[in-house]
Enzyme design. Structure first.
Site, mmCIF file in Angstrom:
data_model
loop_
_atom_site.group_PDB
_atom_site.id
_atom_site.type_symbol
_atom_site.label_atom_id
_atom_site.label_comp_id
_atom_site.label_asym_id
_atom_site.label_seq_id
_atom_site.Cartn_x
_atom_site.Cartn_y
_atom_site.Cartn_z
ATOM 1 N N GLY A 107 -65.607 46.528 -68.033
ATOM 2 C CA GLY A 107 -65.203 47.536 -67.068
ATOM 3 C C GLY A 107 -66.173 47.735 -65.922
ATOM 4 N N ASN A 166 -63.609 43.594 -61.396
ATOM 5 C CA ASN A 166 -63.057 44.945 -61.539
ATOM 6 C C ASN A 166 -62.934 45.649 -60.194
ATOM 7 O OD1 ASN A 166 -62.630 45.138 -64.431
ATOM 8 N ND2 ASN A 166 -64.852 45.049 -64.625
ATOM 9 N N ASP A 175 -53.378 40.138 -72.392
ATOM 10 C CA ASP A 175 -53.435 40.908 -71.144
ATOM 11 C C ASP A 175 -53.405 40.018 -69.907
ATOM 12 O OD1 ASP A 175 -56.003 39.835 -71.014
ATOM 13 O OD2 ASP A 175 -57.014 41.721 -71.448
#
Length: 240
Positions: free
Chosen positions: A100, A128, A209
């Protein structure tokens, strides 16, 4: 006063001459050897233990470095170290990936994520930022600050680039994709243009994902980047 030997007897000149006659040749040879070797010991320092230790690399990145969704032994730094060692490279690759993380987040933790004694950094950040639609100028500024901070500490950087998908629009793609070549040119860095080269968009090499590589995907990433890392290691060993 006259000289005496170790028993207290007087040492006569004829005794000295006989001793020198018996041992003079060997003494002269020993003296020559000592004199000959002394400069060598002064001019040739003992081998440095530091030269024998592995090159210490820190992989500073996000979930792509951290190994999101994978066992620890399948994370990028672990696989990279294993492959390099199999190729005869003495190297240790530390995992400083945080899932993240953005480029700004990497800048905030740079001092403790990259400890003293690090020989080089593989910098993999920005994905990100792109997914969040962050202004590319902000991403570039954060990456530049990381590079500048590391250069100030004498730590070279291999920059692993990222690319934006077409659905973000041509203007964003153009500005984002230009970040990494521009930074590499400006700072004289080793550049691997696209970290996910060979696996981006491949469902068989990414998790469900569609963003993070599988174990096989990491192996493919490592196979692609290894030649660039070897060039980087060669530059590190040559020094400044």
């Amino acid at each position: 006063m006259g000289r005496t030997d170790e028993r207290g007897d007087a040492v006569r000149p004829d005794m000295v001459r006989r001793t020198l006659d018996r041992h003079g040749g060997r003494l002269a040879a020993l003296a020559f050897l000592i004199v000959s070797l002394a400069p060598m010991s002064l001019l040739s320092p003992a081998p440095s233990r530091a030269a024998d230790r592995p090159v210490r690399i820190v992989a500073l990145g996000d979930s792509l470095t951290a190994g999101y969704g994978l066992p620890a032994d399948a994370a990028f730094p672990v696989v990279l170290e294993r492959v390099l060692k199999a190729k005869g490279q003495a190297v240790a690759v530390a995992n400083a990936g945080v899932s993240g993380d953005t480029a700004t987040g990497g800048l905030d933790r740079i001092d403790w994520s990259v400890p003293d004694g690090t020989d080089g950094v593989i910098l993999e950040l920005g994905a990100n930022d792109m997914l969040r639609g962050t202004d590319p100028a902000m991403t570039e500024a954060a990456l530049e600050a990381i590079i500048t901070r590391l250069k100030g500490r004498g730590i070279p950087v291999l920059l692993a680039g990222m690319r934006a998908p077409p659905n973000l629009g041509p203007d964003y793609v153009r500005r984002f994709d230009a970040i990494y070549p521009a930074l590499a040119a400006r700072h004289g860095l080793v550049l691997y243009p696209f970290f996910l080269d060979g696996i981006a968009g491949d469902r068989g090499l990414n998790l469900a994902d569609g963003l993070h590589p599988t174990r096989a995907g990491v192996e493919r990433v490592v196979a692609g980047i290894v030649p660039t890392v070897e060039d980087f290691l060669q530059r590190l060993r040559k020094g400044p």
